[in-house]
Structures are given as structure tokens and as C-alpha cells.
Scaffold this motif. Structure first.
Motif, PDB file in Angstrom:
ATOM      1  N   ALA A 211       0.816  -1.213   0.000  1.00 48.30           N
ATOM      2  CA  ALA A 211       0.000   0.000   0.000  1.00 48.30           C
ATOM      3  C   ALA A 211       0.849   1.263   0.000  1.00 48.30           C
ATOM      4  O   ALA A 211       0.552   2.224  -0.722  1.00 48.30           O
ATOM      5  CB  ALA A 211      -0.935  -0.009   1.212  1.00 48.30           C
ATOM      6  N   VAL A 212       1.918   1.279   0.802  1.00 46.32           N
ATOM      7  CA  VAL A 212       2.729   2.492   0.943  1.00 46.32           C
ATOM      8  C   VAL A 212       3.734   2.628  -0.193  1.00 46.32           C
ATOM      9  O   VAL A 212       3.837   3.685  -0.842  1.00 46.32           O
ATOM     10  CB  VAL A 212       3.458   2.495   2.307  1.00 46.32           C
ATOM     11  CG1 VAL A 212       4.435   3.663   2.393  1.00 46.32           C
ATOM     12  CG2 VAL A 212       2.455   2.570   3.445  1.00 46.32           C
TER      13      VAL A 212
ATOM     14  N   ILE B 116      10.231  15.120  -2.600  1.00 50.24           N
ATOM     15  CA  ILE B 116      10.850  15.161  -1.278  1.00 50.24           C
ATOM     16  C   ILE B 116      10.007  14.390  -0.264  1.00 50.24           C
ATOM     17  O   ILE B 116      10.522  13.610   0.552  1.00 50.24           O
ATOM     18  CB  ILE B 116      11.054  16.614  -0.812  1.00 50.24           C
ATOM     19  CG1 ILE B 116      12.052  17.329  -1.711  1.00 50.24           C
ATOM     20  CG2 ILE B 116      11.514  16.649   0.648  1.00 50.24           C
ATOM     21  CD1 ILE B 116      13.431  16.698  -1.727  1.00 50.24           C
ATOM     22  N   LEU B 117       8.690  14.581  -0.309  1.00 54.60           N
ATOM     23  CA  LEU B 117       7.800  13.878   0.607  1.00 54.60           C
ATOM     24  C   LEU B 117       7.863  12.371   0.386  1.00 54.60           C
ATOM     25  O   LEU B 117       7.928  11.587   1.356  1.00 54.60           O
ATOM     26  CB  LEU B 117       6.367  14.373   0.424  1.00 54.60           C
ATOM     27  CG  LEU B 117       5.294  13.678   1.289  1.00 54.60           C
ATOM     28  CD1 LEU B 117       5.588  13.891   2.764  1.00 54.60           C
ATOM     29  CD2 LEU B 117       3.900  14.172   0.928  1.00 54.60           C
TER      30      LEU B 117
ATOM     31  N   LEU C  80      10.340  10.603  -0.932  1.00 47.29           N
ATOM     32  CA  LEU C  80      11.638  10.098  -0.475  1.00 47.29           C
ATOM     33  C   LEU C  80      11.674   9.973   1.050  1.00 47.29           C
ATOM     34  O   LEU C  80      12.173   8.983   1.593  1.00 47.29           O
ATOM     35  CB  LEU C  80      12.757  11.027  -0.953  1.00 47.29           C
ATOM     36  CG  LEU C  80      13.159  10.912  -2.426  1.00 47.29           C
ATOM     37  CD1 LEU C  80      14.172  11.998  -2.774  1.00 47.29           C
ATOM     38  CD2 LEU C  80      13.729   9.526  -2.714  1.00 47.29           C
ATOM     39  N   LEU C  81      11.170  10.989   1.730  1.00 46.61           N
ATOM     40  CA  LEU C  81      11.168  10.973   3.194  1.00 46.61           C
ATOM     41  C   LEU C  81      10.332   9.810   3.732  1.00 46.61           C
ATOM     42  O   LEU C  81      10.778   9.078   4.622  1.00 46.61           O
ATOM     43  CB  LEU C  81      10.622  12.304   3.716  1.00 46.61           C
ATOM     44  CG  LEU C  81      10.580  12.458   5.248  1.00 46.61           C
ATOM     45  CD1 LEU C  81      11.975  12.356   5.837  1.00 46.61           C
ATOM     46  CD2 LEU C  81       9.927  13.781   5.625  1.00 46.61           C
ATOM     47  N   VAL C  82       9.137   9.624   3.174  1.00 47.76           N
ATOM     48  CA  VAL C  82       8.273   8.534   3.630  1.00 47.76           C
ATOM     49  C   VAL C  82       8.913   7.182   3.347  1.00 47.76           C
ATOM     50  O   VAL C  82       8.918   6.288   4.213  1.00 47.76           O
ATOM     51  CB  VAL C  82       6.884   8.630   2.952  1.00 47.76           C
ATOM     52  CG1 VAL C  82       6.062   7.367   3.222  1.00 47.76           C
ATOM     53  CG2 VAL C  82       6.137   9.856   3.443  1.00 47.76           C
ATOM     54  N   LEU C  83       9.476   7.012   2.166  1.00 49.51           N
ATOM     55  CA  LEU C  83      10.076   5.727   1.803  1.00 49.51           C
ATOM     56  C   LEU C  83      11.291   5.406   2.665  1.00 49.51           C
ATOM     57  O   LEU C  83      11.482   4.262   3.095  1.00 49.51           O
ATOM     58  CB  LEU C  83      10.457   5.733   0.323  1.00 49.51           C
ATOM     59  CG  LEU C  83       9.283   5.732  -0.661  1.00 49.51           C
ATOM     60  CD1 LEU C  83       9.785   5.916  -2.096  1.00 49.51           C
ATOM     61  CD2 LEU C  83       8.486   4.439  -0.543  1.00 49.51           C
ATOM     62  N   LEU C  84      12.120   6.408   2.952  1.00 48.68           N
ATOM     63  CA  LEU C  84      13.307   6.171   3.786  1.00 48.68           C
ATOM     64  C   LEU C  84      12.902   5.811   5.214  1.00 48.68           C
ATOM     65  O   LEU C  84      13.421   4.837   5.796  1.00 48.68           O
ATOM     66  CB  LEU C  84      14.201   7.410   3.777  1.00 48.68           C
ATOM     67  CG  LEU C  84      14.982   7.679   2.479  1.00 48.68           C
ATOM     68  CD1 LEU C  84      15.723   9.015   2.563  1.00 48.68           C
ATOM     69  CD2 LEU C  84      15.964   6.549   2.206  1.00 48.68           C
TER      70      LEU C  84
ATOM     71  N   GLN D  48       4.247   8.182  -6.880  1.00 47.34           N
ATOM     72  CA  GLN D  48       4.365   9.621  -6.627  1.00 47.34           C
ATOM     73  C   GLN D  48       5.782  10.104  -6.884  1.00 47.34           C
ATOM     74  O   GLN D  48       5.995  11.210  -7.402  1.00 47.34           O
ATOM     75  CB  GLN D  48       3.963   9.923  -5.183  1.00 47.34           C
ATOM     76  CG  GLN D  48       4.087  11.404  -4.807  1.00 47.34           C
ATOM     77  CD  GLN D  48       3.556  11.691  -3.423  1.00 47.34           C
ATOM     78  OE1 GLN D  48       2.532  11.168  -3.013  1.00 47.34           O
ATOM     79  NE2 GLN D  48       4.268  12.546  -2.680  1.00 47.34           N
ATOM     80  N   LEU D  49       6.767   9.265  -6.550  1.00 48.21           N
ATOM     81  CA  LEU D  49       8.166   9.645  -6.741  1.00 48.21           C
ATOM     82  C   LEU D  49       8.553   9.661  -8.218  1.00 48.21           C
ATOM     83  O   LEU D  49       9.296  10.549  -8.667  1.00 48.21           O
ATOM     84  CB  LEU D  49       9.067   8.676  -5.977  1.00 48.21           C
ATOM     85  CG  LEU D  49      10.578   8.909  -6.070  1.00 48.21           C
ATOM     86  CD1 LEU D  49      10.960  10.231  -5.420  1.00 48.21           C
ATOM     87  CD2 LEU D  49      11.328   7.753  -5.416  1.00 48.21           C
TER      88      LEU D  49
END
Length: 314
Positions: A33-34, A54-55, A57-61, A42-43
Motif C-alpha cells: 500500500a505504501v 521530497i515527501l 523520499l522521506l516517507v520511503l526512507l 508519486q516519486l
């Protein structure tokens, strides 16, 4: 004949094995899901703005970092022996029991079914130092309890957890707490990350939001992670209070914990008896060798007590 619920305890082992699959399935749904359904598109999307990149990348990391720690702690709990009583272990005796109990301690072997002297049988449950497990046929260290599911005595037993197919005891309690901690962080992150997609699911803002499978995974991932985040938060608060008072779930349930609890040495020392003294090891499922040498409580056999507080042993 009275109905003995403990006859069915071994069935919990099978349930526990299923729960491992359930945990991995929830992780898989959340990952899909994520990562796959939401933030990778989105990326890499052609219309993605700098803010979206940026959002994402931040969520995935954060997602992958927390997922790594969650799984590391989870399998540490599953695979780490919570602590069992060494065969050669014997307690320090009161003088009036020493003459009778010491010969017995040298003779007892697990599974031999040795009959205890009647006087010792009646004395052991009421003695603050000497405890004997009639099922395992050996002496029990302080704060040790017999687990009917595992079929053995567990050092500083907190509870048997079907989610990890293992007992939570002296040697994996820290790993269990870290598992709860990283589970709360991960499920909270997933809930917040999927919240915009969850809202869009009902408002039809995104007409081309994806296939029905992706929509279903997003909806299910949000609901499951929200439910787990709220429930795990309750467990974290409960166990934080137990660590602060240097007690276990069993001890709290049996109402042996009070303001004069003899193992309560202050919050700092109580915390160190679970997490160790080395701060660099507090957030990983491992202990420093120095802590293992200096803190006997981490081994689950010997616990320092307040010098001025007595009380019956559990």
C-alpha cells in the motif's frame, strides 16, 4: 472432574505459528500500500513536483528504516530463549531448610520424578527464598514462573505471547519492548502516509487513483495500521509503567507490586535492568558485553533488592 484449561495450552503453539504468518501478511499489505501503490508512483510520476518528490523520499526512507528495525526486533524475540533454569542451579537456603534441601538439590534431575520430603514440600511455597517447580522437578530462581504453553520454567517471566510464538522473559523482554516501540512508530507512519489516499477513497477526489486492488490494499492497510497503532500504544504505556517499577505483567496481575516492592530500585536502575547501561545499545535488540558482566539481572537469575524491604517471593 474439573475442567483443566491448561490441557489446551499446547494448542497455542500452533496458533502462534499462524500468528507469524499474520504478522508477515500485515507487513506485506502495508508495504504494497505504501511503497508500490502510493509513494513509488508519486516519486516517479511525470507530473511530480519537487514537494511530492521530497515527501515521497522521506516517507520511503523512514518506512524502510523502521520496517528493518521492526523485523529485527520481532525475530529477535521469536528466536531468543527467554531464559530457562540451569540444571545445576540451586538457591541460597535458610538454615532451617539447608540440611534437608541441599541433598535434594544435588539429587534432582529434570524428568526423574523425585518425591520431595513432606516437610520440604509444605515449606517451599511459603519460604521467601526457596521455591520448587513440581512440574519441572527443580528449584525456581526468584521471579521465575512455569509456562504451561512452553512446558518449562521461564526466568523473570512476563507473559507468553502468541504473536511471537515464545515466552517473554528475562533475556528477550527488551527485544519485545523494542518490537512494540518500532511497531508503534511504523504503524503510525503508515497511517499518516495513507491518510490522504484513504480520504480520497471516500471523496472520489482522485478519479484515476489506481486499480481496485490498489484501492483495496490502501484501504485495508490504513485500517489495520490505525488499529495496531492504537492498541500497541496501550501496551507501550502499560509496559513503560512496569519497567519504571521493575515489575512484570505476572507480578502486577498477582498484586504483589506496591510502594514497598523490594525490586524497585528507582527508575534509572530499573530501566538499566531491562535495557542495560550502555546508551548506544538501548534502541537495538542486543546488549553490550560489559553490561552482561556488570548487571546480573540481565541473566535472570539474581536480582538486587532494597535492603530494607522484605516480602514474599512470587
Amino acid at each position: 472432574m474439573a475442567w483443566n484449561v491448561f490441557r489446551f495450552c499446547t494448542g497455542l503453539r500452533i496458533v502462534g505459528s499462524i500468528m507469524i504468518v499474520v504478522v508477515l501478511a500485515i507487513v506485506a499489505v502495508s508495504y504494497y500500500a505504501v511503497v508500490i501503490a502510493s509513494y513509488i508512483p508519486q516519486l516517479l510520476g511525470p507530473a511530480a513536483s519537487f514537494h511530492d518528490i521530497i515527501l515521497a523520499l522521506l516517507v520511503l526512507l523512514l518506512f524502510h528504516a523502521l520496517l528493518f528495525m521492526l523485523l529485527w526486533c520481532y525475530f529477535s524475540v521469536v528466536l531468543t530463549d527467554p531464559g530457562s533454569v540451569p540444571q545445576a542451579w540451586s538457591p541460597a537456603m535458610d538454615e532451617d531448610l539447608e540440611a534437608e534441601a541441599v541433598p535434594l538439590a544435588s539429587a534432582v534431575q529434570p524428568g526423574l520424578g523425585i518425591n520431595l520430603p513432606t516437610s520440604l514440600v509444605h515449606s517451599l511455597p511459603h519460604n521467601s527464598k526457596v521455591r520448587f517447580c513440581k512440574k519441572c522437578n527443580h528449584f525456581k530462581p526468584p521471579r521465575c514462573h512455569h509456562c504451561s504453553v512452553c512446558g518449562r520454567c521461564i526466568l523473570k517471566m512476563d507473559h507468553h505471547c502468541v504473536w511471537v510464538v515464545n515466552c517473554v522473559g528475562a533475556r528477550n523482554y527488551k527485544y519485545f519492548l523494542l518490537f512494540l516501540f518500532y511497531t508503534f512508530l511504523e504503524t503510525t507512519l503508515v497511517t499518516l502516509a495513507l491518510l490522504p489516499h484513504f480520504i480520497a477513497f471516500f471523496t472520489d477526489v482522485e478519479e484515476d487513483s489506481g486499480s481496485p486492488g490498489k484501492l483495496a490494499a490502501t484501504f485495508l492497510g490504513f485500517v489495520l495500521n490505525l488499529a495496531f497503532a492504537l492498541s500497541v500504544l496501550g501496551f507501550l504505556i502499560m509496559h513503560a509503567s512496569l519497567v519504571a517499577g521493575n515489575s512484570t505483567t505476572i507480578e502486577a496481575y498477582e498484586k504483589k507490586v506496591s510502594a514497598k516492592w523490594k525490586y524497585d530500585l528507582g527508575r534509572k536502575r530499573n530501566f538499566e535492568q531491562v535495557f542495560g547501561a550502555r546508551k548506544s545499545y538501548w534502541l537495538i535488540p542486543s546488549y553490550a558485553e560489559e553490561d552482561m558482566r556488570r548487571l546480573p539481572a540481565l541473566h535472570g537469575l539474581d536480582f538486587p533488592c532494597k535492603p530494607d524491604v522484605g516480602g514474599d517471593e512470587l
